[in-house]
Design an enzyme around this catalytic site. Sequence first.
Site, short mmCIF file in Angstrom:
data_model
loop_
_atom_site.label_atom_id
_atom_site.label_comp_id
_atom_site.label_asym_id
_atom_site.label_seq_id
_atom_site.Cartn_x
_atom_site.Cartn_y
_atom_site.Cartn_z
N ASN A 249 1.14 -0.74 -0.10
CA ASN A 249 0.29 0.17 -0.52
C ASN A 249 1.03 0.95 -0.14
O ASN A 249 0.56 2.29 -1.24
CB ASN A 249 -0.70 0.18 0.75
CG ASN A 249 -2.57 -0.76 0.63
OD1 ASN A 249 -3.24 -0.90 0.42
ND2 ASN A 249 -2.10 -1.83 1.75
N ASN B 212 -5.93 5.54 8.46
CA ASN B 212 -5.79 4.30 8.19
C ASN B 212 -6.12 2.98 6.69
O ASN B 212 -7.59 3.47 7.08
CB ASN B 212 -6.23 3.44 9.47
CG ASN B 212 -5.58 1.46 9.59
OD1 ASN B 212 -4.31 1.45 8.53
ND2 ASN B 212 -6.23 1.39 9.73
N HIS C 72 -8.23 -0.37 6.31
CA HIS C 72 -8.34 -1.16 7.07
C HIS C 72 -9.48 -2.36 6.09
O HIS C 72 -9.91 -2.18 5.89
CB HIS C 72 -9.26 -1.01 8.29
CG HIS C 72 -9.79 -2.67 8.70
ND1 HIS C 72 -8.55 -2.86 10.05
CD2 HIS C 72 -10.90 -3.00 8.92
CE1 HIS C 72 -9.42 -4.30 10.53
NE2 HIS C 72 -10.83 -4.20 10.29
N SER D 200 -11.10 0.08 3.73
CA SER D 200 -11.95 1.30 4.69
C SER D 200 -10.85 1.88 4.38
O SER D 200 -9.87 1.11 4.64
CB SER D 200 -12.85 0.62 5.21
OG SER D 200 -13.92 0.03 5.51
C1 GRF Z 1 -3.30 -4.58 4.00
O1 GRF Z 1 -4.00 -5.83 3.57
C2 GRF Z 1 -4.07 -3.57 4.81
O2 GRF Z 1 -5.22 -3.55 4.62
C3 GRF Z 1 -3.52 -3.95 6.32
O3 GRF Z 1 -2.21 -4.82 6.18
C4 GRF Z 1 -2.13 -5.82 5.15
C5 GRF Z 1 -0.87 -4.96 4.81
O4 GRF Z 1 -0.20 -4.91 3.34
N1 GRF Z 1 -3.90 -3.09 7.26
P1 GRF Z 1 0.90 -4.00 2.64
O5 GRF Z 1 1.80 -3.96 3.25
O6 GRF Z 1 1.00 -2.33 2.73
O7 GRF Z 1 1.59 -4.80 1.74
#
Ligand code: GRF
Length: 195
Positions: free
Chosen positions: A16, A110, A112, A139
């Site tokens: 992300n 954040n 989620h 979300s």
């Molecule tokens: C994602 O699925 C996010 O929604 C959750 O943890 C995961 C993190 O993945 N909170 P990355 O480190 O962004 O690949």
Amino acid sequence: MKRLKLAILISGRGSNMEALLEAATDPSYPAEPVLVASNRPDAKGLETAASAGIATASVDHKLYGKDRESFERALNAALEKAGTEIIALAGFMRVLTPWFVTRWEGRMINIHPSLLPKYKGLHTHQRAIEAGDAEGGCSVHWVSTGVDEGKVIAQARVPILPGDTEDSLAARVLVEEHKLYPRALAMACEQILAD
Ligand code: GRF
């Protein structure tokens, strides 16, 4: 146009984070990455950020034992030094104390992996499958003192298909996370800049 100085907090893979860094290569994007910080020194995302030319910091929570607030004070010092104006949590796996959340109130978001208010906390995909839900999703929300409880900024939905496992659903949702997070961060920045 004003761009808010963005810090991204990670604990691991950082996919992300990568999506946010990619969006912010556009000079008209309303956030400008100044720091990627991790509570785990071995987080893979730190290498990715460094290769993209972004400053990185690691504040190892294990060095602070059970004292969450002193860990957060060290993290906060790194964020302030970088001139942070908005924080995006991206797979950051530490629960934050009210002190830190209050310090960044209205300035921290954040992502989620559930359709909040459903499935706060962990194992969101497994719980959605077990409940027989027709849809899963993700979300982006403002961070408030209750875990995964702040106001939702934007969501994306995916179907839950027959035979889905936690992993297959997580993979389908992750594709949407990477599209949603840059869009929702831009919305959050625009809201702050309009105030
Ligand atoms: C994602 O699925 C996010 O929604 C959750 O943890 C995961 C993190 O993945 N909170 P990355 O480190 O962004 O690949």
